[in-house]
Design an enzyme around this catalytic site. Structure first.
Site, PDB file in Angstrom:
ATOM      1  N   LYS A  45      79.231  40.529  63.183  1.00 60.75           N
ATOM      2  CA  LYS A  45      77.890  40.284  62.681  1.00 60.75           C
ATOM      3  C   LYS A  45      76.886  39.911  63.771  1.00 60.75           C
ATOM      4  CE  LYS A  45      78.562  41.123  58.383  1.00 60.75           C
ATOM      5  NZ  LYS A  45      77.688  41.974  57.567  1.00 60.75           N
TER       6      LYS A  45
HETATM    7  C1  LIG Z   1      84.860  38.378  57.738  1.00 64.08           C
HETATM    8  C2  LIG Z   1      84.096  39.617  57.392  1.00 64.08           C
HETATM    9  N1  LIG Z   1      84.736  40.786  57.298  1.00 64.08           N
HETATM   10  C3  LIG Z   1      84.111  41.939  56.960  1.00 64.08           C
HETATM   11  C4  LIG Z   1      82.767  41.960  56.676  1.00 64.08           C
HETATM   12  C5  LIG Z   1      82.118  43.248  56.222  1.00 64.08           C
HETATM   13  O1  LIG Z   1      81.217  43.771  57.123  1.00 64.08           O
HETATM   14  P1  LIG Z   1      79.954  44.588  56.569  1.00 64.08           P
HETATM   15  O2  LIG Z   1      79.034  43.590  55.992  1.00 64.08           O
HETATM   16  O3  LIG Z   1      79.407  45.279  57.782  1.00 64.08           O
HETATM   17  O4  LIG Z   1      80.453  45.533  55.523  1.00 64.08           O
HETATM   18  C6  LIG Z   1      82.058  40.756  56.743  1.00 64.08           C
HETATM   19  C7  LIG Z   1      80.655  40.746  56.376  1.00 64.08           C
HETATM   20  O5  LIG Z   1      80.086  39.716  56.167  1.00 64.08           O
HETATM   21  C8  LIG Z   1      82.732  39.569  57.144  1.00 64.08           C
HETATM   22  O6  LIG Z   1      82.099  38.397  57.231  1.00 64.08           O
END
Ligand SMILES: Cc1ncc(COP(=O)(O)O)c(C=O)c1O
Length: 351
Positions: A45
């Protein structure tokens, strides 16, 4: 790795790819993991945090001394707090109460205000983290709502950075890309780029049991009503604009039990301390790989660091209480913290 960086934000991205071995032993396929915990804030992120703030500044939506507000499962909050510490913005983050104490504490450490809301309420409920964030935005002067679920700067960042990195690091040799979807930004952005490079490449979404995305992909409607689950950051009870289902070729459903068990295997067998959403994506990749006819190169996104889950996935009491660890005598496990007195008593030694 550059010798020196002008400031910490320059270290975001260019994260490593590691080949997996023990946890996929016996498989005819090659499994690789992109380790996003190597970003300075500890997750994928960080990448979108820069893009969301850059975009807002360019559009004049964020002015010096402004306040950034976001509904987040913690990692986007951390990325935004990191960028804000460098650029001098204030941050207010709204999070569901299932989010770990570690994530709340690190956001406060970066100077952010953290607002906790109930997890098990409908998205449109006024108490939900999305509704509370929207209320804050309405009431806070000179603020910017990052809106990661619907802000196109999110997938666009992955299309411009994460996707090209993966293609370059894999020397253009990749057959399957697997990721979980929270906002959908990672899988939609990377998937679009990688498919432009190799139209035969398959994009597979690993989805927690209890999320509605699997049904929306296969049935274009909700079949199994959304249900709470413990894995954080992935899966949804609403359809974010950044989940581009047209980029995806397949979905694999993964239970909390499977995800937490694999989280433990990854640290024990591969020394990879990553979060449960990484393990969930790997379980999804392994399930999908069993359908493949020819040996393939499979890359799985590992979004964040396991250190944010020490009080959960790596805590035997929490795992036992939630039914993810059975038949383990916690008083006898090797990796426990014990006093010298207890050690000497157990070993029959005397001081
Ligand atoms: C721990 C974790 N894994 C996966 C994701 C998923 O990523 P995306 O928001 O790009 O789909 C997030 C998103 O907040 C996350 O915090």
């Amino acid at each position: 790795m550059k010798k020196r960086y002008g400031q910490i934000l320059e270290m975001i991205g260019n994260t490593p790819i590691v080949r997996l071995s023990k946890v996929v032993a016996g498989s005819p396929h090659e499994f690789y993991a992109k380790i996003e915990s190597f970003n300075p804030g500890g997750s994928v992120k960080d990448r979108i945090a820069v893009a969301l703030i850059d975009g807002a500044e360019k559009r004049g939506e964020l002015k010096p001394g402004g306040t950034i507000i976001e509904a987040t499962s913690g990692n986007t909050g951390l990325g935004l707090a990191l960028v804000s510490a460098v650029k001098g913005y204030k941050c207010i983050f709204v999070m569901p109460d299932k989010i770990s104490e570690e994530k709340r504490a690190i956001l406060r450490a970066y100077g952010a205000r953290v607002v906790i809301t109930p997890t098990a309420v409908e998205p449109e409920d006024p108490r939900s983290y999305l509704s509370v964030a929207a209320k804050l935005v309405k009431e806070t002067p000179n603020c910017f709502y990052a809106n990661q679920y619907h802000n196109p700067d999110n997938p666009e960042r992955h299309y411009r950075t994460t996707g090209p990195e993966i293609w370059e690091q894999m020397d253009g040799q990749l057959d399957v890309f697997v990721a979980g979807a929270g906002t959908g930004g990672t899988i939609s952005g990377c998937g679009r780029f990688l498919k432009e490079k190799n139209p035969k490449l398959k994009v597979v979404c690993a989805d927690p049991v209890g999320s509605i995305l699997y049904d929306l992909f296969y049935h274009k409607k909700i079949v199994d009503p959304p249900a709470p689950y413990k894995v954080e950051g992935v899966g949804e009870d609403m359809l974010p604009e950044n989940v581009h289902l047209n980029v995806m070729d397949d979905f694999e459903r993964v239970s909390d039990q499977e995800a937490f068990a694999m989280t433990r295997r990854l640290i024990a067998e591969e020394a990879l301390c990553v979060g449960p959403s990484s393990a969930m994506a790997l379980v999804g990749a392994i399930k999908y790989s069993e359908k493949l006819k020819t040996p393939s190169k499979i890359l799985v996104m590992f979004p964040d660091n396991g250190r944010a889950y020490l009080s959960k996935a790596f805590n035997d009491v929490w795992m036992t209480e939630n039914g993810f660890l059975k038949g383990v005598d916690l008083a006898k496990t090797f990796n426990r913290v014990m006093s010298a007195e207890d050690l000497y008593k157990e070993m029959g030694w005397s001081f």
